[in-house]
Design a protein around this motif. Structure first.
Motif, PDB file in Angstrom:
ATOM      1  N   ASP A 172      -3.143  -6.582   9.253  1.00 34.22           N
ATOM      2  CA  ASP A 172      -4.439  -7.052   8.763  1.00 34.22           C
ATOM      3  C   ASP A 172      -4.304  -8.346   7.983  1.00 34.22           C
ATOM      4  O   ASP A 172      -5.285  -8.889   7.502  1.00 34.22           O
ATOM      5  CB  ASP A 172      -5.040  -6.024   7.789  1.00 34.22           C
TER       6      ASP A 172
ATOM      7  N   ASP B 268      -2.594   1.127  12.837  1.00 35.17           N
ATOM      8  CA  ASP B 268      -3.157   0.680  11.557  1.00 35.17           C
ATOM      9  C   ASP B 268      -4.688   0.594  11.674  1.00 35.17           C
ATOM     10  O   ASP B 268      -5.414   1.038  10.778  1.00 35.17           O
ATOM     11  CB  ASP B 268      -2.554  -0.691  11.211  1.00 35.17           C
TER      12      ASP B 268
ATOM     13  N   HIS C  35       4.767  -0.266   9.967  1.00 38.91           N
ATOM     14  CA  HIS C  35       3.659   0.149   9.099  1.00 38.91           C
ATOM     15  C   HIS C  35       2.596   0.943   9.861  1.00 38.91           C
ATOM     16  O   HIS C  35       2.240   2.056   9.479  1.00 38.91           O
ATOM     17  CB  HIS C  35       3.044  -1.111   8.475  1.00 38.91           C
TER      18      HIS C  35
ATOM     19  N   VAL D 103       1.143   4.787   9.538  1.00 31.62           N
ATOM     20  CA  VAL D 103      -0.269   4.970   9.201  1.00 31.62           C
ATOM     21  C   VAL D 103      -0.945   5.890  10.229  1.00 31.62           C
ATOM     22  O   VAL D 103      -1.813   6.699   9.878  1.00 31.62           O
ATOM     23  CB  VAL D 103      -0.995   3.608   9.108  1.00 31.62           C
TER      24      VAL D 103
ATOM     25  N   HIS E 178      -3.259   5.529   4.392  1.00 27.90           N
ATOM     26  CA  HIS E 178      -2.325   4.629   3.713  1.00 27.90           C
ATOM     27  C   HIS E 178      -1.666   5.313   2.514  1.00 27.90           C
ATOM     28  O   HIS E 178      -0.517   5.011   2.184  1.00 27.90           O
ATOM     29  CB  HIS E 178      -3.034   3.342   3.288  1.00 27.90           C
TER      30      HIS E 178
END
Ligand code: ZN
Length: 371
Positions: free
Chosen positions: A122, A172, A274, A278, A257
């Motif tokens: 992001d 994510d 990541h 997630v 998260h």
């Protein structure tokens, strides 16, 4: 009266070859640019970026990103920017290069442009930057106060990256709507300024992120595996980058998260991206919030089809003990953890039990689909 707030980048442009237009977007706002670029792209991109900027009357200085978004790396970029009088800092590369560029721009009081080369984070659209230690351990978040002026997403570059990045980005992005809903239901503040209630626009963007993933995720993966650009791939790049970025910043994150952050205490998870962690956090969130089985099945099937982790074993935690889970639950309860924006009462026990149950339900779903 509750105050509501919304923020985002000034310009977002996406498509094959758009990096060639960088000069046209930079020229109206700056005459001198500092370009922080991932080492991997030094040879392939520096000459064309320099030429493109010069063609629009923008001088440029290049910094080869050192690989980690540390305070020292930011200081190095700030010094280079000061020496060259940079009016804009352009980050080219992955999330860490972009974060370093954004934070350097913040210190230089310069404008910001981001040119992501992968669609797994992001970072390109957000006003937040994350600082790590030299060993790659999370240190702190820097609020830059402004979102980037320009986000230029060249899908031709993105499709050339390993497909695992795109899939991780979908993991994510999958959290965006569920976490937005947590915040809407618990009336928590978003990350704009010092925190506001979400706008209708922010909430709708988070929901659109979910709808695009469900509609186009599988088709995009099939195309991207062979390096092919289709409308579905473009939609997923937009969902992973713009919709997810705007959705999380304008609505907030929560348990996906929060579980992710607590799970990183267990070493085996360090080998995963990541967005992969997630994705498992999403399954845990749905169990923790007691959502209906149809929702859980939709999320599970999506992750299983894409190859995203849904069980503890998928994250290398096959041998996780009761004590491990209990400590993850305790860690997640820390007051600073984002998990507290869920609309249910939390205990360390309820978090640990939800993580275990999420993993078990995913195992059963996988077994059921095999027969
Ligand atoms: Zn995330």
């Amino acid at each position: 009266m509750t105050q509501r707030g919304y923020g985002g980048p000034l310009r977002y442009v996406q498509g094959p070859g758009v990096i060639a237009d960088l000069g046209a977007y930079v020229a109206p706002i700056a005459t001198s640019a500092l370009v922080v670029i991932d080492a991997f792209f030094w040879d392939s991109l520096v000459p064309s970026i320099e030429k493109g900027l010069a063609g629009k009357g923008v001088s440029s200085r290049f910094v080869r990103f050192g690989g980690e978004a540390t305070d020292a790396e930011v200081e190095r970029c700030v010094a280079e920017g000061r020496a060259s009088g940079a009016g804009i800092v352009i980050g080219v590369g992955g999330g860490k290069a972009l974060d370093t560029a954004k934070i350097a721009a913040f210190h230089l009081d310069a404008r910001i442009a981001t040119v992501p080369t992968i669609a797994s984070t992001d970072s390109p659209t957000s006003s937040l930057g994350v600082i790590y230690t030299a060993d790659g351990v999370y240190d702190h978040v820097v609020r830059c106060g402004r979102n980037p002026d320009i986000v230029l997403v060249d899908s031709e570059l993105i499709i050339r990256a390993p497909v695992r990045f795109l899939v991780s980005g979908m993991g994510d992005a999958l959290s965006t709507w569920y976490e937005a809903r947590s915040n809407l239901e618990s009336r928590s503040n978003n990350y704009i300024g010092d925190g506001y209630a979400a706008t209708v626009a922010g909430a709708r963007i988070a929901r659109a992120c979910h709808d695009v993933l469900m509609r186009d995720g599988r088709s995009a993966l099939a195309a991207a595996r062979s390096g092919r650009l289709t409308p579905a791939v473009e939609n997923i790049i937009e969902a992973n980058t713009l919709l997810s970025g705007l959705g999380f910043e304008n609505c907030g994150v929560s348990a996906a998260h929060g579980v992710h952050d607590a799970l990183t205490a267990l070493e085996p998870t360090h080998h995963f991206f990541h967005g992969e962690k997630v994705a498992f956090g999403v399954i845990c969130l749905l169990v923790l919030e007691g959502r209906p089985p149809e929702e859980l099945e939709e999320a599970l099937d999506f992750c299983i089809d894409l190859g995203l982790p849904t069980t503890l074993a998928d994250l290398g935690l096959k041998d996780a003990t009761e004590a491990d889970l209990a400590s993850v639950g305790e860690l997640a309860m820390k007051p600073t953890n984002v998990i507290h924006s869920v609309p249910v009462t939390l205990t360390a026990r309820s978090i640990a039990d939800s993580i275990w149950t999420a993993s078990r339900l995913a195992e059963e779903r996988k077994a059921g689909r095999r027969c």
